[in-house]
Design a protein around this motif. Structure first.
Motif, PDB file in Angstrom:
ATOM      1  N   ASP A 247      37.397 112.974 -46.125  1.00 16.79           N
ATOM      2  CA  ASP A 247      36.981 114.205 -45.449  1.00 16.79           C
ATOM      3  C   ASP A 247      38.117 114.897 -44.715  1.00 16.79           C
ATOM      4  O   ASP A 247      37.880 115.809 -43.926  1.00 16.79           O
ATOM      5  CB  ASP A 247      35.896 113.886 -44.399  1.00 16.79           C
ATOM      6  N   VAL A 248      39.351 114.442 -44.926  1.00 17.71           N
ATOM      7  CA  VAL A 248      40.418 114.953 -44.072  1.00 17.71           C
ATOM      8  C   VAL A 248      41.626 115.347 -44.916  1.00 17.71           C
ATOM      9  O   VAL A 248      41.831 114.811 -46.018  1.00 17.71           O
ATOM     10  CB  VAL A 248      40.777 113.869 -43.016  1.00 17.71           C
ATOM     11  N   THR A 249      42.403 116.270 -44.395  1.00 12.79           N
ATOM     12  CA  THR A 249      43.644 116.627 -45.088  1.00 12.79           C
ATOM     13  C   THR A 249      44.816 115.955 -44.371  1.00 12.79           C
ATOM     14  O   THR A 249      44.700 115.565 -43.197  1.00 12.79           O
ATOM     15  CB  THR A 249      43.884 118.147 -45.046  1.00 12.79           C
ATOM     16  N   GLY A 250      45.932 115.865 -45.091  1.00  9.78           N
ATOM     17  CA  GLY A 250      47.137 115.320 -44.482  1.00  9.78           C
ATOM     18  C   GLY A 250      47.534 116.093 -43.235  1.00  9.78           C
ATOM     19  O   GLY A 250      47.954 115.506 -42.231  1.00  9.78           O
ATOM     20  N   GLU A 251      47.362 117.403 -43.272  1.00  7.05           N
ATOM     21  CA  GLU A 251      47.732 118.234 -42.110  1.00  7.05           C
ATOM     22  C   GLU A 251      46.896 117.857 -40.891  1.00  7.05           C
ATOM     23  O   GLU A 251      47.412 117.778 -39.774  1.00  7.05           O
ATOM     24  CB  GLU A 251      47.518 119.734 -42.416  1.00  7.05           C
ATOM     25  N   GLN A 252      45.603 117.632 -41.100  1.00  4.49           N
ATOM     26  CA  GLN A 252      44.738 117.274 -39.962  1.00  4.49           C
ATOM     27  C   GLN A 252      45.162 115.926 -39.369  1.00  4.49           C
ATOM     28  O   GLN A 252      45.143 115.747 -38.157  1.00  4.49           O
ATOM     29  CB  GLN A 252      43.276 117.208 -40.413  1.00  4.49           C
ATOM     30  N   VAL A 253      45.553 115.002 -40.251  1.00  2.00           N
ATOM     31  CA  VAL A 253      45.973 113.682 -39.764  1.00  2.00           C
ATOM     32  C   VAL A 253      47.269 113.823 -38.961  1.00  2.00           C
ATOM     33  O   VAL A 253      47.397 113.278 -37.858  1.00  2.00           O
ATOM     34  CB  VAL A 253      46.158 112.698 -40.940  1.00  2.00           C
TER      35      VAL A 253
END
Ligand code: ATP
Length: 268
Positions: A247-253
């Motif tokens: 549910d997540v993108t690398g940018e969000q992480v």
């Protein structure tokens, strides 16, 4: 039943009891407060990534799990029961194996020799206690086949193998002990994209067979978001966000790693 042949209890099907659960771990190195209430848990069949900036405390936390460092305080539960883990043999006795970044392989030895280094199948002492190469080879081939690594050469020195192949042999070596949990420290560091994909496939194969896998990685965009189930983000010795990888993108992480979205918990 070996972990490799276990039915998949599938973390993905629900929660159940974590294999390992470290809660509210504190760790000082002298005056340096490395872990400030950090937590991590892994369920059977689950791949958990620990991410964070340099110095966030990821390695220290997995070293507490692996028994390399004893925690100052906090809870360590294995299959729901409190346990004392103060040295590496405590962790291995529970079924926790660690593959460190240096892989600890001997370049001049082949796959079979590396797999069985220090635990060779030997004949009886009255028969001279000689290493049974043929038997080691058969067992190694069986193991690699179960890990879907049947194409790996058993006889080539590992120093002549690719980084991805060496990583796979190091993981196979950890699996020989039929662990329940495998900790991997930067398994894709310095690997090509395709070699990293091979490692991803391998760890998914292991998770599908019931192992819990904990990975420390800086390879957020390619590896962590694509190859893991859950991502725990650490900052300054504590957890600061948790995501379901799908549910997540690398940018969000990365944003969470640098303090962008404080206290996010989307892991459910
Ligand atoms: N054995 C040690 N002795 C003293 N300080 C240590 C030791 N191990 C780690 N530290 C310190 O603890 C803090 C957390 O380090 P740790 O290696 O756990 O971070 P990390 O998140 O794994 O970082 P990196 O991504 O750079 O490997 C750092 O400030 C580090 O310098």
């Amino acid at each position: 039943m070996s972990a490799l042949t276990a039915e998949r209890p599938a973390a993905s099907q629900g929660r159940g009891t974590p294999l390992v659960s470290l809660r509210n771990i504190q760790k000082h190195f002298g005056s340096l407060h490395a872990l400030r209430g950090a937590s991590v848990e892994v369920y059977p069949g689950e791949i958990v990534a620990l991410v964070g900036d340099n110095g966030a405390g990821k390695s220290t936390l997995v070293k507490v799990m692996a028994g390399v460092h004893a925690a100052d305080s906090g809870e360590y539960l294995f299959e729901g029961k409190p346990v004392t883990v103060k040295k590496p043999t405590d962790a291995t006795a529970l079924g926790i194996q660690t593959v460190y970044q240096d892989l600890s392989l001997c370049s001049n030895l082949d796959a079979v020799q590396n797999l069985y280094l220090g635990r060779e199948v030997t004949g009886s002492w009255w028969g001279g206690g000689r290493i049974k190469r043929a038997e080691c080879e058969v067992r190694a081939r069986e193991l690699l086949t179960r890990m879907r690594l049947g194409n790996l050469s058993l006889t080539r020195p590992v120093g002549a193998m690719s980084g991805g192949q060496r990583q796979n042999i190091a993981i196979a070596r950890s699996i020989l002990e039929t662990p329940k949990v495998v900790i991997l420290d930067e398994p894709t560091a310095a690997l090509s994209h395709s070699a990293a994909e091979g490692v991803s496939t391998l760890i998914r194969t292991l998770a599908d067979q019931g192992l819990g896998i904990v990975i420390v990685s800086h390879d957020i965009h390619h590896f962590v978001v694509n190859a893991t189930d859950r991502i725990e983000v650490m900052r300054l010795g504590a957890n600061c966000a948790s995501f379901k990888s799908k549910d997540v993108t690398g940018e969000q992480v990365v944003n969470a790693m640098v303090g962008g979205n404080e206290g996010v918990n989307l892991a459910g």
